[in-house]
Motif scaffolding. Sequence first.
Motif, mmCIF file in Angstrom:
data_model
loop_
_atom_site.group_PDB
_atom_site.id
_atom_site.type_symbol
_atom_site.label_atom_id
_atom_site.label_comp_id
_atom_site.label_asym_id
_atom_site.label_seq_id
_atom_site.Cartn_x
_atom_site.Cartn_y
_atom_site.Cartn_z
ATOM 1 N N VAL A 56 -16.030 -16.484 122.177
ATOM 2 C CA VAL A 56 -16.856 -16.924 121.055
ATOM 3 C C VAL A 56 -17.476 -18.287 121.344
ATOM 4 O O VAL A 56 -18.665 -18.507 121.081
ATOM 5 N N ILE A 57 -16.712 -19.179 121.917
ATOM 6 C CA ILE A 57 -17.236 -20.507 122.253
ATOM 7 C C ILE A 57 -18.371 -20.386 123.269
ATOM 8 O O ILE A 57 -19.397 -21.058 123.150
ATOM 9 N N ALA A 58 -18.206 -19.506 124.257
ATOM 10 C CA ALA A 58 -19.279 -19.286 125.237
ATOM 11 C C ALA A 58 -20.523 -18.733 124.550
ATOM 12 O O ALA A 58 -21.651 -19.166 124.837
ATOM 13 N N TYR A 59 -20.327 -17.802 123.638
ATOM 14 C CA TYR A 59 -21.436 -17.225 122.863
ATOM 15 C C TYR A 59 -22.155 -18.310 122.057
ATOM 16 O O TYR A 59 -23.394 -18.402 122.080
ATOM 17 N N LEU A 60 -21.390 -19.143 121.379
ATOM 18 C CA LEU A 60 -21.992 -20.218 120.581
ATOM 19 C C LEU A 60 -22.705 -21.235 121.474
ATOM 20 O O LEU A 60 -23.774 -21.746 121.100
ATOM 21 N N ALA A 61 -22.144 -21.523 122.638
ATOM 22 C CA ALA A 61 -22.795 -22.455 123.570
ATOM 23 C C ALA A 61 -24.118 -21.874 124.062
ATOM 24 O O ALA A 61 -25.116 -22.601 124.185
ATOM 25 N N GLN A 62 -24.145 -20.579 124.329
ATOM 26 C CA GLN A 62 -25.395 -19.932 124.751
ATOM 27 C C GLN A 62 -26.434 -20.036 123.641
ATOM 28 O O GLN A 62 -27.606 -20.325 123.893
ATOM 29 N N GLY A 63 -25.996 -19.807 122.408
ATOM 30 C CA GLY A 63 -26.909 -19.915 121.270
ATOM 31 C C GLY A 63 -27.386 -21.332 121.054
ATOM 32 O O GLY A 63 -28.575 -21.572 120.808
ATOM 33 N N ALA A 64 -26.485 -22.299 121.178
ATOM 34 C CA ALA A 64 -26.858 -23.709 121.008
ATOM 35 C C ALA A 64 -27.853 -24.149 122.079
ATOM 36 O O ALA A 64 -28.714 -24.992 121.826
ATOM 37 N N ALA A 65 -27.729 -23.548 123.258
ATOM 38 C CA ALA A 65 -28.641 -23.871 124.360
ATOM 39 C C ALA A 65 -30.026 -23.253 124.177
ATOM 40 O O ALA A 65 -30.934 -23.508 124.955
ATOM 41 N N GLY A 66 -30.185 -22.431 123.143
ATOM 42 C CA GLY A 66 -31.493 -21.858 122.865
ATOM 43 C C GLY A 66 -31.687 -20.425 123.289
ATOM 44 O O GLY A 66 -32.777 -19.875 123.131
ATOM 45 N N LEU A 67 -30.651 -19.799 123.818
ATOM 46 C CA LEU A 67 -30.771 -18.385 124.172
ATOM 47 C C LEU A 67 -30.782 -17.557 122.884
ATOM 48 O O LEU A 67 -30.053 -17.870 121.941
ATOM 49 N N PRO A 68 -31.555 -16.498 122.820
ATOM 50 C CA PRO A 68 -31.664 -15.710 121.587
ATOM 51 C C PRO A 68 -30.504 -14.729 121.412
ATOM 52 O O PRO A 68 -30.690 -13.517 121.379
ATOM 53 N N VAL A 69 -29.308 -15.260 121.262
ATOM 54 C CA VAL A 69 -28.113 -14.428 121.192
ATOM 55 C C VAL A 69 -27.719 -14.043 119.765
ATOM 56 O O VAL A 69 -26.960 -13.106 119.564
ATOM 57 N N PHE A 70 -28.220 -14.761 118.787
ATOM 58 C CA PHE A 70 -27.799 -14.543 117.403
ATOM 59 C C PHE A 70 -28.621 -13.443 116.732
ATOM 60 O O PHE A 70 -29.680 -13.062 117.205
ATOM 61 N N ALA A 71 -28.130 -12.981 115.579
ATOM 62 C CA ALA A 71 -28.847 -11.996 114.782
ATOM 63 C C ALA A 71 -30.194 -12.579 114.365
ATOM 64 O O ALA A 71 -30.292 -13.753 114.024
ATOM 65 N N ASP A 72 -31.213 -11.766 114.409
ATOM 66 C CA ASP A 72 -32.565 -12.144 113.984
ATOM 67 C C ASP A 72 -33.183 -13.278 114.802
ATOM 68 O O ASP A 72 -34.087 -13.953 114.324
ATOM 69 N N THR A 73 -32.677 -13.508 116.026
ATOM 70 C CA THR A 73 -33.334 -14.486 116.889
ATOM 71 C C THR A 73 -34.155 -13.713 117.912
ATOM 72 O O THR A 73 -33.771 -12.609 118.299
ATOM 73 N N PRO A 74 -35.265 -14.241 118.325
ATOM 74 C CA PRO A 74 -35.816 -15.558 118.024
ATOM 75 C C PRO A 74 -36.650 -15.621 116.745
ATOM 76 O O PRO A 74 -37.126 -16.687 116.378
ATOM 77 N N ALA A 75 -36.821 -14.512 116.039
ATOM 78 C CA ALA A 75 -37.708 -14.496 114.870
ATOM 79 C C ALA A 75 -37.333 -15.541 113.820
ATOM 80 O O ALA A 75 -38.209 -16.155 113.212
#
Length: 186
Positions: A65-84
């Motif tokens: 989860v921390i790796a996932y959040l770090a990827q998202g914080a770095a700007g990768l479109p990993v989250f729901a409804d991203t990049p929209a």
Amino acid sequence: MSSTTTVSTPARLARGLALAFAGSLLLTVSAKVSVPFYPVPMTLQTLALLVLGFTLGPRLGALSVIAYLAQGAAGLPVFADTPAKGIGLAYMMGPTGGYLLGFIASAWLAGIFAARGWTRTLWRALSASLLAQAVVFVPGLIWLGALIGFDKPILALGLYPFIIGGIVKSALAAAIAVALVRHRAR
């Protein structure tokens, strides 16, 4: 210290990091399976969190989860409804921010339950799954209330719409965990 220990430690570390990265990819895929709700979308992420915690244990589950959040914080479109709906820290500071933080505790707690044998029977696994999933809502609702105002119907917006889906996802995660424990025992 024997040479076997020093040789296996880097291999064990590499294996752990690879598993955590794979877990972060599972979270990314599960975020993209989304039912649009407002202000927080319903995804398969809590199912993935629970399975990660149950199968990888508390440390690697939380590290995924921390790796996932770090990827998202770095700007990768990993989250729901991203990049929209935005990316990076701006997205994380939105309505889902608290839930994202709760993901860490959820995966960790699922891992603790698994380590203590709660995934050996379906009823105990279901209880563990429901409790570990409920942890997501504590920071999620607090964050949502702070963001949109506690005078708003926070529970109606950030909890009630997710109860039935959460129960279904908890049941699926429990069944998967018990099946994996039984498979490993063979």
